[in-house]
Design an enzyme around this catalytic site. Structure first.
Site, PDB file in Angstrom:
ATOM      1  CG  HIS A   1      -2.200  -1.166   1.736  1.00  0.00           C
ATOM      2  ND1 HIS A   1      -2.406  -1.599   2.796  1.00  0.00           N
ATOM      3  CD2 HIS A   1      -2.608  -1.291   0.157  1.00  0.00           C
ATOM      4  CE1 HIS A   1      -3.061  -2.694   1.593  1.00  0.00           C
ATOM      5  NE2 HIS A   1      -3.704  -2.778   0.452  1.00  0.00           N
TER       6      HIS A   1
ATOM      7  CD  GLU B   1      -0.823   0.326   4.278  1.00  0.00           C
ATOM      8  OE1 GLU B   1      -1.691   0.245   4.130  1.00  0.00           O
ATOM      9  OE2 GLU B   1       0.332  -0.762   4.504  1.00  0.00           O
TER      10      GLU B   1
ATOM     11  CG  HIS C   1       0.204  -3.924   5.538  1.00  0.00           C
ATOM     12  ND1 HIS C   1      -0.095  -3.080   4.805  1.00  0.00           N
ATOM     13  CD2 HIS C   1       0.224  -5.247   5.482  1.00  0.00           C
ATOM     14  CE1 HIS C   1      -0.634  -4.537   3.787  1.00  0.00           C
ATOM     15  NE2 HIS C   1       0.202  -5.015   4.045  1.00  0.00           N
TER      16      HIS C   1
ATOM     17  CD  GLU D   1      -1.641  -3.444   9.611  1.00  0.00           C
ATOM     18  OE1 GLU D   1      -1.484  -2.263   9.182  1.00  0.00           O
ATOM     19  OE2 GLU D   1      -2.612  -3.768   8.650  1.00  0.00           O
TER      20      GLU D   1
END
Ligand SMILES: [Zn+2]
Length: 1079
Positions: free
Chosen positions: A809, A812, A906, A991
């Site tokens: 992504h 990010e 991420h 994350e």
């Protein structure tokens, strides 16, 4: 028994109620009994909490009281001795009884209450009691509607008077009842049609004007609540607007702002103003991206029909007024999303491609068939460099660098030259992917361009590729670069094109102390990047480099009322348009020269994202972000340059087309800013910046037709104000610390040069070309074999794999900083890293979505697809990086070498901390409330080990934030597919927050203040990357068979003696005390 003594017991109370309901009111003796019962009930229910009332309700109390009311109302004339306490009880019980409205209907009591009210119009005490009951009756929409049809509102408007100090209790009760009635849409419509909206506005104005001592705040707020409900319908909003409601409320709020106990009024009024602000489309020609890319084959580049996240523009658009207190609103929805089909959870899908196709991935695993003879020959030619060597600014003579024509004498003597006699080509052998060569569709020009460093110069590009120009007119700039001849400088009008001199000057000034960064490498890499807009300029921060500031900043404390102040300022554009300028000063779609006398914006550089800037007022700008390429949505990431600022003036910026429902910007997160002047003065830093930050839904809408979806979309505003540090500076603002594709590529160049080739096995290959024609690098990192002994070579080949990926992504960027930390640690000379390399072979794809990163996307690739939703059936044409990453994993799996750990890095925009998502069948079933047959479902809990270790060794990591649930909506993510299809037990998504930590070392408490987190900087993110490596080593020691030497070395480094003893006893726990010393 009931009349003698008050009964305190609940059982008696329920008996009382049941008797009461059927009591015939016939004689005066009965009246005494009734009064007695009423008084006992009143006493009982006025004490304690609502529990007693709930009990009475559960025993049929509401029905009994309603029945008593019907009986009492029948007596002629009505006996108010009985009616008043009865009405009071009804109001009290009705408030707590959710089904009260329905019960009223059943008892056919609406007419009774209305006629009582009508009869008592002249008697304020009686009237007030009736109104209380009317209000609770209206809590049910159907009952409310019925009351409305039968004339309840007309009745109420006879009671609600302009300002008067008499009978305020009655007026208040009437307003309360009216507000309850207006919750019904049909009542609202009726009210608007009868002109009551204008009446309400007049009443509100009158009370506001006359209540100078603020004695009747509740009445003013009550009237506002009526307006709030009535404007929930479109007709209400239009009539409100047409009745000058905006002006009236806006003006009245201005009078209230200075008085803190008027907050309820201000909040409600602001809410109405926001809701009634006329809806508009975004001020852009189309919401589709300014950039489009023709897809290969017949693939449709039209954006897919996607609805927004479950909300739709409806008449009853109702928005929570709270300032987003509860962060975990979605937890309920998540539960429905869990995969509860055991067979689906356990099934192993078939290969998504022909088996023979996997063979070609052998070429990406050369380490398994490595000829170490040749490898050694090659590495012996390499310069042996210390592991943290930073290349000199002038040490690379790349043919395509802008400054390649500058002779050595121009650049000054080159002290680093001696170290680098090896020509570029030999240390950077291009290892092409086998299928790249066979791809017939690509023409030769492309082929040339694709070389890691462009070998052939393309004259059409080189002469215009330059640094964003610096403010050569600015006094500070002249002083810095031309201290002796300030007057003689005649800035070139060619501006952006004339920069070789600037670059030379800059490089002379460059501090050269930014680790793992080289402006030369960066520029050389950036030159080869293929972007949709054809970038010609470098953003200064990416070129020059970033050094983390020596301090971390706690989250920003939110100022009281900041959001409503901003909303009111937005409304002011409509009410007092005198100072509104409203001119477009930057537009990607229509690049005309910038307007004078205002800020100048620019975003056409790698990862840049700004589509349009509109100067609203002198120091305020509305900004619009560009959608992802080939898409009409995904706006959240921004990165742009701004110049021509005044110093010490707060500029307000509003990014008006954000899409997420909420943001960490509401919880103290700041954006990042980079000042060129600061950088040139030795402080090259992205710093957290911005004040008065908040994030809220605005009045812009995207229709279903324009958005290409089923439903329309809402937009949100991120607003912040910034005081720039210097006059006429060049500054960059971004959502988060940028990390471009060229940054990554040049970082890999530096890592490769810095490693110790005798110890570090490093191989950089191209996994594949992206749709946009950029190479997607694949790294293989491990330790060189100890010797050419058979045993050592065998140990080398048999090391388990760890497979890491990042940045699928593009928005990010934090994921890339974590990956940077991982890579630097892995090739470092740190003894732990040395040990780790001996334990594993690392396969790393540091950027799965280069095109998205390059073109400033938030979420997608050039095909407009979220690549982390393509892992189930990736298309080799549309999603090549996913297709080949999966292919390589398939290949490893097919030769029995599936990785021990897979992790995809991420960033998480809504949550705090760093944490892992993993996959567990049992935890998923438990969470979903399914019965788990432990005999059928067996599961290795080894997936929990790594996060537990990280919780102890990594300061930003929090085990409690981790989740191991398998959601249906995540079935096509890397984590779930690798877990299921390759059988990798430890398959994770890592994350990282954009904001701060709520636990651990990075949460600080200041005396007398709420504890708050430090906003993470690049340093903390990189640290996370290196600690992840440490975690892997401990995982290895805990979970895999290790040689005695390895254990001994590890024990020495990690002080793991206890660990080893424990292990001997087959019960292992991590000793946190000892784990800190290693790094
Ligand atoms: Zn992500």
């Amino acid at each position: 028994m009931v009349h003698c003594s008050p009964v305190q017991h609940q059982v008696s109370c329920s008996k009382l109620i049941c008797k009461f309901g059927v009591f015939p009111f016939q004689s005066s003796c009965d009246k005494d009994v009734i009064l007695n019962i009423l008084s006992v009930l009143t006493d009982l229910l006025s004490l304690g909490t609502g529990r007693r009332i709930h009990y009475v309700v559960s025993k049929g109390g509401s029905e009994a009281l309603l029945q008593a009311l019907a009986t009492a109302a029948r007596t002629e004339p009505p006996d108010h001795d009985i009616l008043l306490p009865l009405l009071r009880l009804l109001a009290r019980v009705g408030q707590r009884d959710r089904k009260f409205g329905l019960k009223v209907q059943k008892a056919e009591a609406t007419d009774i209450i209305l006629s009582l009210t009508r009869r008592d119009l002249g008697h304020h005490l009686h009237l007030t009691h009736c109104l209380w009951v009317l209000r609770v009756c209206a809590s049910n929409v159907t009952t409310g509607t019925m009351l409305g049809i039968n004339g309840a509102m007309e009745l109420l408007f006879k009671v609600i008077t302009p300002y008067s100090k008499r009978h305020v209790r009655t007026v208040r009760a009437a307003i309360g009842a009216l507000a309850a009635l207006l919750k019904s849409k049909s009542n609202s419509r009726r009210a608007v049609n009868r002109g009551y909206l204008g009446e309400l506005l007049r009443l509100y104005q009158d009370w506001h004007r006359n209540d100078v001592s603020n004695n009747y705040i509740y009445i003013r707020r009550g009237l506002l609540l009526c307006l709030k409900y009535i404007t929930n319908i479109q007709l209400g909003r239009e009539t409100f607007f047409g009745s000058r409601g905006m002006e009236i409320l806006f003006t009245s709020v201005q009078d209230c702002l200075s008085c803190k106990n008027l907050d309820p009024i201000i909040t409600t009024a602001t809410h109405i103003l926001r809701k009634c602000y006329p809806k508009e489309h975004l001020p852009v020609v189309t919401v589709r991206s300014s950039y489009s890319f023709p897809l290969p084959g017949n693939a449709n580049s039209e954006p897919p029909c996607e609805g927004s996240e479950g909300d739709s523009e409806s008449e009853g658009e109702e928005e929570a007024e709270k300032d987003w207190e509860n962060e975990d609103v979605d937890s309920k929805e998540e539960d429905c999303d869990l995969e509860t089909d055991v067979n689906k959870l356990r099934s192993r899908p078939v290969l998504d491609r022909p088996e023979q196709e996997l063979e070609k991935y052998e070429a990406l695993c050369a380490e398994l068939s490595q000829n170490f003879q040749s490898l050694e020959d090659r590495t012996e030619n390499l310069p042996s460099t210390p592991s943290h060597f930073i290349p000199r600014a002038t040490s690379v003579k790349h043919p395509n660098c802008r400054w390649r024509n500058q002779s050595v004498s121009e650049m000054g003597p080159d002290p680093g030259e001696q170290d680098f006699k090896v020509p570029l080509q030999s240390w950077r052998k291009k290892e092409e992917c086998i299928w790249d060569k066979n791809d017939e569709k690509r023409d030769i020009a492309d082929e040339v361009q694709d070389k890691d460093f462009c070998e052939e110069e393309d004259p059409s590009r080189s002469h215009v590729f330059a640094l964003c120009p610096l403010p050569k007119d600015a006094a500070w700039y002249k002083k810095m670069f031309y201290p002796h001849c300030e007057a003689s400088i005649n800035p070139s009008p060619a501006g952006r094109l004339e920069s070789s001199e600037v670059v030379r000057n800059l490089l002379e000034k460059h501090q050269r102390d930014i680790q793992f960064h080289s402006p030369h490498f960066y520029a050389a890499r950036a030159k080869c990047v293929k972007s949709i807009p054809g970038y010609r300029e470098l953003a200064f921060p990416d070129f020059w480099g970033h050094q983390p500031p020596p301090y971390s900043k706690p989250v920003l404390e939110r100022k009281h009322g900041v959001q409503r102040d901003k909303v009111l300022d937005d409304v002011r554009r409509l009410i007092q348009p005198g100072d509104v300028i409203g001119r477009t000063v930057f537009d990607l779609d229509d690049p005309s020269p910038a307007a004078p006398g205002c800020l100048t914006f620019f975003s056409k550089f790698e990862s840049g994202n700004l589509r349009k800037a509109i100067q609203v007022r002198e120091f305020e700008y509305d900004l619009i972000m560009n959608a992802d390429v080939n898409s009409n949505q995904h706006h959240q990431w921004f990165y742009f340059e701004v110049r021509d600022m005044k110093s010490a003036v707060p500029y307000r910026f509003n990014i008006i087309n954000c899409e997420k429902l909420n943001s960490q910007f509401n919880y103290g997160m700041q954006l990042v800013m980079y000042s060129v002047r600061e950088a040139l003065q030795g402080r090259p830093r992205w710093i957290r910046a911005g004040q008065e930050i908040c994030y809220y839904k605005n009045h812009y809408r995207c229709s279903a037709a324009a958005g290409g979806g089923v439903r329309g979309r809402f937009y949100y505003t991120l607003t912040f104000s910034i005081k720039f540090p210097h006059q006429d500076d060049v500054c960059y603002l971004a959502y988060h610390y940028p990390y471009t594709y060229s940054t990554m590529m040049s970082h890999l160049d530096i890592l490769e040069r810095n490693r110790n080739p005798k110890k570090v096995y490093w191989r950089q290959q191209t996994l594949c070309q992206t749709l946009g024609g950029n190479p997607c690098p694949l790294l293989t990192i491990t330790a060189m074999p100890e010797s050419k002994n058979r045993d050592d070579l065998e140990q080398f080949c048999n090391r388990p794999y760890v497979f890491l990926t990042a940045r699928v992504h593009p928005g990010e960027s934090n994921a890339s900083w974590v990956m940077k930390g991982t890579l630097e640690f892995l090739v470092s000379s740190d003894p732990i890293a040395e040990l780790l390399r001996k334990c594993f072979i690392f396969k790393i794809v540091p950027m799965l979505n280069p095109d998205g990163v390059i073109n400033g996307n938030l979420r997608c690739s050039l095909s407009g697809d979220d690549l982390n939703r393509q892992w189930l059936t990736p298309s080799s044409q549309l999603h090549p990086t996913i297709y080949h990453a999966k292919g390589l994993l398939y290949y490893l799996s097919s030769i029995g070498r599936a990785p021990l750990v897979f992790c995809d890095y991420h960033g998480h925009s809504q949550k705090k901390n760093v944490f892992l998502y993993g996959c567990s069948i049992k935890e998923t079933l438990w969470q979903a409330g399914c019965m788990v047959d432990t005999a059928v479902v067996t599961e290795d809990v080894g997936y929990r080990t790594l996060p537990k270790i990280l919780d102890k060794v990594a300061p930003a990591f929090v085990m409690n934030s981790c989740s191991f649930l398998v959601e249906k909506s995540r079935a096509s993510t890397a984590r779930v597919v690798v877990w299921k299809e390759m059988g990798v037990l430890r398959s994770y998504t890592m994350e990282s927050t954009y904001c701060s930590c709520s636990h651990g070392l990075y949460r600080v408490s200041k005396p007398s203040k709420k504890p708050s987190g430090l906003q993470l900087g690049t340093q903390e993110l990189e640290e996370m990357g290196s600690k992840f490596c440490l975690g892997l080593l401990i995982l290895h020691l805990k979970s895999l068979p290790c040689s005695k030497e390895l254990m001994a070395q590890a024990a020495l480094l990690l002080d793991l003696e206890e660990e080893i003893t424990d292990r001997a006893q087959r019960s292992v726990t991590v000793v946190s005390r000892g784990l800190c010393c290693g790094n």
